[in-house]
Design a protein around this motif. Sequence first.
Motif, PDB file in Angstrom:
ATOM      1  N   MET A 283      97.448   6.769 -45.889  1.00  0.00           N
ATOM      2  CA  MET A 283      97.958   6.306 -47.169  1.00  0.00           C
ATOM      3  C   MET A 283      96.805   5.914 -48.098  1.00  0.00           C
ATOM      4  N   PHE A 284      95.882   5.050 -47.614  1.00  0.00           N
ATOM      5  CA  PHE A 284      94.686   4.769 -48.402  1.00  0.00           C
ATOM      6  C   PHE A 284      93.523   4.364 -47.506  1.00  0.00           C
ATOM      7  N   GLU A 285      92.337   4.561 -48.048  1.00  0.00           N
ATOM      8  CA  GLU A 285      91.095   4.298 -47.326  1.00  0.00           C
ATOM      9  C   GLU A 285      90.234   3.415 -48.229  1.00  0.00           C
ATOM     10  N   VAL A 286      89.495   2.492 -47.645  1.00  0.00           N
ATOM     11  CA  VAL A 286      88.680   1.564 -48.432  1.00  0.00           C
ATOM     12  C   VAL A 286      87.210   1.733 -48.090  1.00  0.00           C
ATOM     13  N   GLN A 287      86.379   1.741 -49.130  1.00  0.00           N
ATOM     14  CA  GLN A 287      84.924   1.749 -48.949  1.00  0.00           C
ATOM     15  C   GLN A 287      84.334   0.602 -49.748  1.00  0.00           C
ATOM     16  N   ASP A 288      83.261   0.038 -49.236  1.00  0.00           N
ATOM     17  CA  ASP A 288      82.546  -1.011 -49.962  1.00  0.00           C
ATOM     18  C   ASP A 288      81.417  -0.350 -50.738  1.00  0.00           C
ATOM     19  N   ASN A 289      81.322  -0.689 -52.022  1.00  0.00           N
ATOM     20  CA  ASN A 289      80.280  -0.099 -52.849  1.00  0.00           C
ATOM     21  C   ASN A 289      79.586  -1.222 -53.611  1.00  0.00           C
ATOM     22  N   GLY A 290      78.567  -1.788 -52.999  1.00  0.00           N
ATOM     23  CA  GLY A 290      77.799  -2.855 -53.644  1.00  0.00           C
ATOM     24  C   GLY A 290      78.642  -4.063 -54.014  1.00  0.00           C
ATOM     25  N   GLY A 291      79.516  -4.485 -53.122  1.00  0.00           N
ATOM     26  CA  GLY A 291      80.345  -5.655 -53.389  1.00  0.00           C
ATOM     27  C   GLY A 291      81.685  -5.332 -54.030  1.00  0.00           C
TER      28      GLY A 291
ATOM     29  N   PHE B 146      90.747   4.648 -51.950  1.00  0.00           N
ATOM     30  CA  PHE B 146      91.094   6.053 -52.147  1.00  0.00           C
ATOM     31  C   PHE B 146      92.546   6.239 -51.701  1.00  0.00           C
ATOM     32  N   VAL B 147      93.421   6.464 -52.664  1.00  0.00           N
ATOM     33  CA  VAL B 147      94.846   6.613 -52.377  1.00  0.00           C
ATOM     34  C   VAL B 147      95.129   8.085 -52.082  1.00  0.00           C
ATOM     35  N   LYS B 148      95.971   8.316 -51.066  1.00  0.00           N
ATOM     36  CA  LYS B 148      96.292   9.692 -50.666  1.00  0.00           C
ATOM     37  C   LYS B 148      97.800   9.883 -50.616  1.00  0.00           C
ATOM     38  N   GLY B 149      98.258  11.085 -50.975  1.00  0.00           N
ATOM     39  CA  GLY B 149      99.672  11.431 -50.840  1.00  0.00           C
ATOM     40  C   GLY B 149     100.498  11.005 -52.037  1.00  0.00           C
ATOM     41  N   GLU B 150     101.675  10.451 -51.739  1.00  0.00           N
ATOM     42  CA  GLU B 150     102.613  10.054 -52.782  1.00  0.00           C
ATOM     43  C   GLU B 150     102.587   8.535 -52.991  1.00  0.00           C
ATOM     44  N   VAL B 151     102.814   8.135 -54.233  1.00  0.00           N
ATOM     45  CA  VAL B 151     102.963   6.715 -54.545  1.00  0.00           C
ATOM     46  C   VAL B 151     104.397   6.533 -55.037  1.00  0.00           C
ATOM     47  N   ASN B 152     105.211   5.903 -54.195  1.00  0.00           N
ATOM     48  CA  ASN B 152     106.608   5.633 -54.530  1.00  0.00           C
ATOM     49  C   ASN B 152     106.893   4.169 -54.218  1.00  0.00           C
ATOM     50  N   ALA B 153     108.162   3.785 -54.170  1.00  0.00           N
ATOM     51  CA  ALA B 153     108.490   2.364 -53.950  1.00  0.00           C
ATOM     52  C   ALA B 153     107.904   1.846 -52.637  1.00  0.00           C
ATOM     53  N   GLN B 154     108.092   2.595 -51.551  1.00  0.00           N
ATOM     54  CA  GLN B 154     107.628   2.129 -50.245  1.00  0.00           C
ATOM     55  C   GLN B 154     106.099   2.156 -50.142  1.00  0.00           C
ATOM     56  N   THR B 155     105.488   3.298 -50.435  1.00  0.00           N
ATOM     57  CA  THR B 155     104.028   3.394 -50.309  1.00  0.00           C
ATOM     58  C   THR B 155     103.339   2.522 -51.349  1.00  0.00           C
ATOM     59  N   GLY B 156     103.953   2.404 -52.538  1.00  0.00           N
ATOM     60  CA  GLY B 156     103.376   1.567 -53.590  1.00  0.00           C
ATOM     61  C   GLY B 156     103.343   0.116 -53.197  1.00  0.00           C
ATOM     62  N   SER B 157     104.396  -0.333 -52.508  1.00  0.00           N
ATOM     63  CA  SER B 157     104.459  -1.714 -52.043  1.00  0.00           C
ATOM     64  C   SER B 157     103.368  -1.990 -51.006  1.00  0.00           C
ATOM     65  N   GLU B 158     103.174  -1.050 -50.075  1.00  0.00           N
ATOM     66  CA  GLU B 158     102.110  -1.185 -49.067  1.00  0.00           C
ATOM     67  C   GLU B 158     100.736  -1.169 -49.730  1.00  0.00           C
ATOM     68  N   LEU B 159     100.576  -0.292 -50.705  1.00  0.00           N
ATOM     69  CA  LEU B 159      99.312  -0.180 -51.424  1.00  0.00           C
ATOM     70  C   LEU B 159      99.002  -1.487 -52.157  1.00  0.00           C
ATOM     71  N   LYS B 160     100.011  -2.018 -52.840  1.00  0.00           N
ATOM     72  CA  LYS B 160      99.843  -3.272 -53.585  1.00  0.00           C
ATOM     73  C   LYS B 160      99.395  -4.399 -52.653  1.00  0.00           C
ATOM     74  N   LYS B 161     100.064  -4.531 -51.520  1.00  0.00           N
ATOM     75  CA  LYS B 161      99.723  -5.570 -50.558  1.00  0.00           C
ATOM     76  C   LYS B 161      98.297  -5.386 -50.039  1.00  0.00           C
TER      77      LYS B 161
ATOM     78  N   MET C 275     103.435  10.686 -58.076  1.00  0.00           N
ATOM     79  CA  MET C 275     103.757   9.276 -58.276  1.00  0.00           C
ATOM     80  C   MET C 275     105.006   9.212 -59.134  1.00  0.00           C
ATOM     81  N   ASN C 276     106.006   8.432 -58.682  1.00  0.00           N
ATOM     82  CA  ASN C 276     107.220   8.296 -59.471  1.00  0.00           C
ATOM     83  C   ASN C 276     107.244   6.942 -60.181  1.00  0.00           C
ATOM     84  N   SER C 277     108.334   6.669 -60.895  1.00  0.00           N
ATOM     85  CA  SER C 277     108.415   5.430 -61.675  1.00  0.00           C
ATOM     86  C   SER C 277     108.409   4.191 -60.786  1.00  0.00           C
ATOM     87  N   SER C 278     108.954   4.313 -59.577  1.00  0.00           N
ATOM     88  CA  SER C 278     108.930   3.165 -58.644  1.00  0.00           C
ATOM     89  C   SER C 278     107.503   2.862 -58.215  1.00  0.00           C
ATOM     90  N   GLY C 279     106.712   3.908 -57.975  1.00  0.00           N
ATOM     91  CA  GLY C 279     105.302   3.725 -57.639  1.00  0.00           C
ATOM     92  C   GLY C 279     104.541   3.109 -58.800  1.00  0.00           C
TER      93      GLY C 279
END
Length: 106
Positions: free
Chosen positions: A1-9, A14-29, A51-55
């Motif tokens: 769903m997403f991957e995180v890298q540290d870049n100088g603080g 990096f978000v992958k796939g679809e951003v909808n109500a469910q994945t958007g909620s996980e992403l937000k958290k 990405m839909n309106s819920s995302g």
Amino acid sequence: MFEVQDNGGKKVVFVKGEVNAQTGSELKKGILDLFNSSSCVVVSFKGVVYMNSSGLREIIDLLKSVNKLKKELKLCEMSADIREMFTFTGLDKVFKIYDTQAQALG
């Protein structure tokens, strides 16, 4: 769903796939958790295929939470369709949106 890298603080998400109500909620958290250790998070939409309106609503809620924390959220590398969604809704005036990751980090 997403991957995180540290870049100088700064954290780059990096978000992958679809951003909808469910994945958007996980992403937000997940992104809000990153603000415990960083004052700036850059979110790359390069890998987002849809990405839909819920995302979009989840991304808006994320920005509201980030603003309350007095932290910085930057978005970058959006496809033409997703960028158009932000422009059409006027959200391109509310969010800090960059064409490239380098510009967002700069």
